[in-house]
Design a protein around this motif. Structure first.
Motif, PDB file in Angstrom:
ATOM      1  N   VAL A  11      -3.883  -0.713  10.280  1.00 18.29           N
ATOM      2  CA  VAL A  11      -2.658  -0.073   9.774  1.00 18.29           C
ATOM      3  C   VAL A  11      -2.371  -0.672   8.404  1.00 18.29           C
ATOM      4  N   GLY A  12      -2.230   0.184   7.393  1.00 19.62           N
ATOM      5  CA  GLY A  12      -2.114  -0.317   6.020  1.00 19.62           C
ATOM      6  C   GLY A  12      -3.493  -0.354   5.388  1.00 19.62           C
ATOM      7  N   ALA A  13      -4.319   0.613   5.780  1.00 20.40           N
ATOM      8  CA  ALA A  13      -5.746   0.579   5.401  1.00 20.40           C
ATOM      9  C   ALA A  13      -5.997   0.983   3.956  1.00 20.40           C
ATOM     10  N   ARG A  14      -5.006   1.565   3.283  1.00 25.44           N
ATOM     11  CA  ARG A  14      -5.193   1.904   1.866  1.00 25.44           C
ATOM     12  C   ARG A  14      -5.194   0.658   0.983  1.00 25.44           C
ATOM     13  N   GLY A  15      -4.543  -0.412   1.454  1.00 25.96           N
ATOM     14  CA  GLY A  15      -4.311  -1.576   0.607  1.00 25.96           C
ATOM     15  C   GLY A  15      -5.571  -2.376   0.311  1.00 25.96           C
ATOM     16  N   HIS A  16      -5.386  -3.389  -0.533  1.00 28.09           N
ATOM     17  CA  HIS A  16      -6.526  -4.227  -0.942  1.00 28.09           C
ATOM     18  C   HIS A  16      -7.161  -4.933   0.256  1.00 28.09           C
ATOM     19  N   THR A  17      -6.330  -5.507   1.117  1.00 30.24           N
ATOM     20  CA  THR A  17      -6.895  -6.262   2.249  1.00 30.24           C
ATOM     21  C   THR A  17      -7.446  -5.298   3.297  1.00 30.24           C
ATOM     22  N   GLY A  18      -6.768  -4.154   3.461  1.00 26.78           N
ATOM     23  CA  GLY A  18      -7.252  -3.138   4.407  1.00 26.78           C
ATOM     24  C   GLY A  18      -8.655  -2.676   4.038  1.00 26.78           C
ATOM     25  N   SER A  37      -5.196   3.753   9.131  1.00 30.27           N
ATOM     26  CA  SER A  37      -3.945   4.461   8.869  1.00 30.27           C
ATOM     27  C   SER A  37      -3.426   4.229   7.450  1.00 30.27           C
ATOM     28  N   SER A  38      -3.073   5.332   6.795  1.00 37.69           N
ATOM     29  CA  SER A  38      -2.424   5.271   5.478  1.00 37.69           C
ATOM     30  C   SER A  38      -1.622   6.545   5.324  1.00 37.69           C
ATOM     31  N   ARG A  39      -0.409   6.413   4.825  1.00 41.91           N
ATOM     32  CA  ARG A  39       0.402   7.619   4.593  1.00 41.91           C
ATOM     33  C   ARG A  39      -0.113   8.365   3.366  1.00 41.91           C
ATOM     34  N   GLU A  40      -0.415   7.598   2.317  1.00 40.09           N
ATOM     35  CA  GLU A  40      -0.798   8.212   1.051  1.00 40.09           C
ATOM     36  C   GLU A  40      -2.188   8.865   1.098  1.00 40.09           C
ATOM     37  N   LEU A  41      -3.093   8.297   1.865  1.00 47.08           N
ATOM     38  CA  LEU A  41      -4.472   8.808   1.887  1.00 47.08           C
ATOM     39  C   LEU A  41      -4.744   9.677   3.112  1.00 47.08           C
ATOM     40  N   ALA A  78      -1.924  -4.575   8.202  1.00 54.57           N
ATOM     41  CA  ALA A  78      -2.121  -5.021   6.808  1.00 54.57           C
ATOM     42  C   ALA A  78      -1.039  -4.374   5.953  1.00 54.57           C
ATOM     43  N   LEU A  79       0.193  -4.540   6.392  1.00 56.54           N
ATOM     44  CA  LEU A  79       1.358  -3.907   5.762  1.00 56.54           C
ATOM     45  C   LEU A  79       2.102  -4.910   4.894  1.00 56.54           C
ATOM     46  N   PRO A  80       2.925  -4.423   3.969  1.00 58.38           N
ATOM     47  CA  PRO A  80       3.772  -5.365   3.224  1.00 58.38           C
ATOM     48  C   PRO A  80       4.661  -6.167   4.177  1.00 58.38           C
ATOM     49  N   TYR A 164      -4.316 -10.798  -9.679  1.00 52.21           N
ATOM     50  CA  TYR A 164      -3.166  -9.937  -9.383  1.00 52.21           C
ATOM     51  C   TYR A 164      -3.344  -9.048  -8.155  1.00 52.21           C
ATOM     52  N   SER A 165      -4.525  -9.010  -7.563  1.00 51.24           N
ATOM     53  CA  SER A 165      -4.649  -8.302  -6.288  1.00 51.24           C
ATOM     54  C   SER A 165      -3.791  -8.978  -5.217  1.00 51.24           C
ATOM     55  N   GLY A 166      -3.445 -10.251  -5.427  1.00 53.80           N
ATOM     56  CA  GLY A 166      -2.571 -10.970  -4.488  1.00 53.80           C
ATOM     57  C   GLY A 166      -1.211 -10.316  -4.357  1.00 53.80           C
ATOM     58  N   GLY A 168      -0.633  -7.148  -4.112  1.00 55.24           N
ATOM     59  CA  GLY A 168      -0.689  -5.855  -3.421  1.00 55.24           C
ATOM     60  C   GLY A 168      -0.679  -4.671  -4.374  1.00 55.24           C
ATOM     61  N   THR A 169      -0.426  -3.481  -3.814  1.00 51.18           N
ATOM     62  CA  THR A 169      -0.519  -2.260  -4.619  1.00 51.18           C
ATOM     63  C   THR A 169       0.848  -1.666  -4.987  1.00 51.18           C
ATOM     64  N   THR A 170       1.919  -2.181  -4.374  1.00 51.54           N
ATOM     65  CA  THR A 170       3.243  -1.688  -4.774  1.00 51.54           C
ATOM     66  C   THR A 170       3.516  -2.170  -6.192  1.00 51.54           C
ATOM     67  N   ASP A 289     -11.254 -16.494  -2.478  1.00 55.79           N
ATOM     68  CA  ASP A 289     -10.941 -15.095  -2.785  1.00 55.79           C
ATOM     69  C   ASP A 289      -9.762 -14.713  -1.902  1.00 55.79           C
ATOM     70  N   ASN A 290      -8.635 -14.415  -2.541  1.00 59.12           N
ATOM     71  CA  ASN A 290      -7.408 -14.124  -1.783  1.00 59.12           C
ATOM     72  C   ASN A 290      -7.567 -12.956  -0.823  1.00 59.12           C
ATOM     73  N   LEU A 291      -8.462 -12.021  -1.139  1.00 57.81           N
ATOM     74  CA  LEU A 291      -8.632 -10.856  -0.257  1.00 57.81           C
ATOM     75  C   LEU A 291      -9.589 -11.156   0.893  1.00 57.81           C
ATOM     76  N   LYS A 293     -11.337 -14.985   2.232  1.00 56.60           N
ATOM     77  CA  LYS A 293     -10.879 -16.140   3.021  1.00 56.60           C
ATOM     78  C   LYS A 293      -9.353 -16.205   3.034  1.00 56.60           C
ATOM     79  N   GLY A 294      -8.726 -15.638   1.988  1.00 52.93           N
ATOM     80  CA  GLY A 294      -7.258 -15.603   1.964  1.00 52.93           C
ATOM     81  C   GLY A 294      -6.655 -14.498   2.801  1.00 52.93           C
ATOM     82  N   ALA A 295      -7.462 -13.620   3.388  1.00 54.35           N
ATOM     83  CA  ALA A 295      -6.911 -12.504   4.182  1.00 54.35           C
ATOM     84  C   ALA A 295      -7.959 -11.933   5.152  1.00 54.35           C
TER      85      ALA A 295
HETATM   86  N1  LIG Z   1      -3.361  -9.200  -1.298  1.00 50.72           N
HETATM   87  C1  LIG Z   1      -3.595 -10.440  -0.892  1.00 50.72           C
HETATM   88  O1  LIG Z   1      -4.248 -11.246  -1.571  1.00 50.72           O
HETATM   89  C2  LIG Z   1      -3.088 -10.898   0.435  1.00 50.72           C
HETATM   90  C3  LIG Z   1      -2.201 -10.138   1.155  1.00 50.72           C
HETATM   91  N2  LIG Z   1      -1.719 -10.613   2.342  1.00 50.72           N
HETATM   92  C4  LIG Z   1      -0.761  -9.830   3.102  1.00 50.72           C
HETATM   93  O2  LIG Z   1      -1.438  -8.722   3.682  1.00 50.72           O
HETATM   94  C5  LIG Z   1      -0.581  -7.596   3.731  1.00 50.72           C
HETATM   95  C6  LIG Z   1      -1.264  -6.443   3.001  1.00 50.72           C
HETATM   96  O3  LIG Z   1      -1.491  -6.840   1.676  1.00 50.72           O
HETATM   97  P1  LIG Z   1      -2.227  -5.905   0.613  1.00 50.72           P
HETATM   98  O4  LIG Z   1      -3.412  -5.282   1.213  1.00 50.72           O
HETATM   99  O5  LIG Z   1      -2.360  -6.694  -0.621  1.00 50.72           O
HETATM  100  O6  LIG Z   1      -1.088  -4.817   0.403  1.00 50.72           O
HETATM  101  P2  LIG Z   1      -1.145  -3.450  -0.343  1.00 50.72           P
HETATM  102  O7  LIG Z   1       0.129  -3.277  -1.055  1.00 50.72           O
HETATM  103  O8  LIG Z   1      -2.392  -3.387  -1.138  1.00 50.72           O
HETATM  104  O9  LIG Z   1      -1.239  -2.399   0.874  1.00 50.72           O
HETATM  105  C7  LIG Z   1      -0.188  -2.185   1.726  1.00 50.72           C
HETATM  106  C8  LIG Z   1      -0.572  -1.128   2.745  1.00 50.72           C
HETATM  107  O10 LIG Z   1       0.530  -0.853   3.586  1.00 50.72           O
HETATM  108  C9  LIG Z   1       0.851   0.557   3.561  1.00 50.72           C
HETATM  109  N3  LIG Z   1       2.300   0.636   3.514  1.00 50.72           N
HETATM  110  C10 LIG Z   1       3.111   0.263   2.503  1.00 50.72           C
HETATM  111  N4  LIG Z   1       4.408   0.385   2.861  1.00 50.72           N
HETATM  112  C11 LIG Z   1       4.395   0.839   4.137  1.00 50.72           C
HETATM  113  C12 LIG Z   1       5.418   1.185   5.067  1.00 50.72           C
HETATM  114  N5  LIG Z   1       6.720   1.079   4.738  1.00 50.72           N
HETATM  115  N6  LIG Z   1       5.050   1.632   6.284  1.00 50.72           N
HETATM  116  C13 LIG Z   1       3.747   1.792   6.608  1.00 50.72           C
HETATM  117  N7  LIG Z   1       2.735   1.482   5.760  1.00 50.72           N
HETATM  118  C14 LIG Z   1       3.063   1.013   4.551  1.00 50.72           C
HETATM  119  C15 LIG Z   1       0.158   1.122   2.352  1.00 50.72           C
HETATM  120  O11 LIG Z   1      -0.405   2.403   2.582  1.00 50.72           O
HETATM  121  P3  LIG Z   1       0.341   3.770   2.506  1.00 50.72           P
HETATM  122  O12 LIG Z   1       1.469   3.585   1.553  1.00 50.72           O
HETATM  123  O13 LIG Z   1      -0.699   4.728   2.040  1.00 50.72           O
HETATM  124  O14 LIG Z   1       0.764   4.025   3.917  1.00 50.72           O
HETATM  125  C16 LIG Z   1      -1.024   0.183   2.161  1.00 50.72           C
HETATM  126  O15 LIG Z   1      -2.100   0.622   2.947  1.00 50.72           O
HETATM  127  C17 LIG Z   1       0.738  -8.021   3.073  1.00 50.72           C
HETATM  128  O16 LIG Z   1       1.650  -8.421   4.060  1.00 50.72           O
HETATM  129  C18 LIG Z   1       0.325  -9.200   2.229  1.00 50.72           C
HETATM  130  O17 LIG Z   1       1.396 -10.062   2.034  1.00 50.72           O
HETATM  131  C19 LIG Z   1      -2.142 -11.793   2.870  1.00 50.72           C
HETATM  132  C20 LIG Z   1      -3.041 -12.564   2.209  1.00 50.72           C
HETATM  133  C21 LIG Z   1      -3.575 -12.183   0.914  1.00 50.72           C
END
Ligand SMILES: NC(=O)C1=CN([C@@H]2O[C@H](COP(=O)(O)OP(=O)(O)OC[C@H]3O[C@@H](n4cnc5c(N)ncnc54)[C@H](OP(=O)(O)O)[C@@H]3O)[C@@H](O)[C@H]2O)C=CC1
Ligand SMILES: CC(=O)N[C@@H](CCC(=O)OP(=O)(O)O)C(=O)O
Length: 318
Positions: A11-18, A37-41, A78-80, A164-166, A168-170, A289-291, A293-295
């Protein structure tokens, strides 16, 4: 563990860690992706978004009830920060035996959840199916301090610089390449979440000053430690080698590691070990690498242990 593959959802699969987790799971012999799962994708092919992914799997947009209804064996959140609870509650109701690994900071202070930094907390896992994955800086900070914890004369001070990937994508200043150009951006200089997290899990107060830099991935943490008695450099190094002997994802180096060398690597590097003339001040440098070993890699270590397979399954070694 049974011989059939375990079904895992992200869940949160669009993000960097996902995205990193998708890659790790795709190469895992005991796991298959149940959903990403991703809302945007929603509706888009994963193969079009994640380099190296092969197959027809598509992203779906699932609310907490829909995630729980998938009945996956493992769910990674893998959500905010601040978004995990409704998913945990829905899974608790529908299929409580699901293994949940949360990447956010939401459960890092919750006694009911296992805090999974395997190199330091492996022995504390009591079969919990709720695993809180550590923060990226907090991982580097704790691994840098743990071998000298009994000698501390004052709170260690860690200076951190992350790609700066640390952030996230917001969109924010901290992941805006224009604002980061030729820049080093200090933030949360006291009271950062990872200061509290490292202090809590190490059991000693730690002070932490984070910065973001213009590179994309990889972080470096330089930690200053004042000690109660003088120590020789070779004894510091021996302590680190002793603490991390046999650890496949920790490399103890003589030189201070460079962050440019750690991007896309799954391990942490610790080195430098500068000792002051009076022997009572030591400076340790760690990179990861924050993404990974860091995640994502750390999450995979935790998932592997909980599934009862080798901790390093599907994790490329240094
Ligand atoms: N980046 C890093 O280096 C590290 C991150 N973390 C933690 O891991 C988690 C994920 O980080 P990261 O991958 O960088 O984050 P991103 O911002 O890159 O991704 C966040 C994901 O969550 C989804 N999302 C955002 N808001 C919501 C919401 N309100 N409800 C449901 N889905 C939502 C987004 O997809 P969509 O909007 O498409 O649904 C997206 O897939 C965070 O808690 C972060 O603190 C931990 C260690 C390292
Ligand atoms: C550069 C940057 O902004 N980094 C993030 C840390 C990423 C991480 O590990 O986040 P969580 O603790 O939220 O899981 C931060 O300082 O908040």
């Amino acid at each position: 563990m049974s011989t059939s593959k375990q079904r895992i959802g992200i869940v949160g699969a669009r993000g960097h860690t996902g995205a990193e987790l998708i890659r790790l799971v795709a190469a895992h012999p005991a796991l298959e992706l149940a959903f990403v799962s991703s809302r945007e994708l929603d509706g888009q092919r994963v193969a079009d978004q994640v380099e190296g992914f092969v197959g027809e799997l598509r992203y779906v947009s699932l609310d907490p009830a829909a995630v729980a209804a998938q009945g996956a064996d493992v769910v990674v959140l893998a959500l905010p920060n601040g978004k995990a609870a409704p998913y945990v509650e829905a899974i608790d109701k529908a299929k409580p035996e699901t293994l949940i690994v949360d990447l956010s900071a939401d459960y890092r202070f919750d006694e009911r959840w296992y805090y999974g930094l395997p190199e330091l907390t492996r022995e504390r896992w009591r079969g919990e199916k709720r695993i809180s994955n550590p923060g990226c800086y907090a991982t580097a900070v704790q691994l840098s301090i743990a071998p000298l914890k009994d000698l501390l004369a004052a709170p260690p001070v860690s200076f951190g610089v992350s790609g700066y990937s640390g952030a996230g994508t917001t969109p924010s200043d901290r992941n805006d390449p224009e604002k980061l150009r030729d820049n080093l951006m200090p933030y949360s200089l006291t009271g950062h979440m990872h200061e509290k997290e490292a202090s809590r899990h190490l059991g000693v107060p730690v002070e932490f000053m984070p910065h973001v830099a213009p590179h994309f991935r990889g972080l470096t943490v330089t930690t200053n430690l004042y000690l109660v008695r003088p120590i020789k450099r070779e004894d510091v190094i021996a302590r680190f080698h002793g603490a991390y002997e046999g650890e496949k994802l920790v490399r103890v180096l003589d030189e201070a590691p460079w962050v440019s060398q750690i991007a896309h690597q799954h391990h942490v590097e610790i080195g430098g070990f500068a000792v002051s003339a009076d022997g009572k001040r030591v400076v340790v440098v760690a990179t990861l690498d924050n993404l990974l070993k860091g995640a994502a890699t750390q999450a995979m270590q935790n998932i592997n242990r909980a599934l009862g397979v080798d901790e390093y399954t599907a994790i490329p070694r240094p």
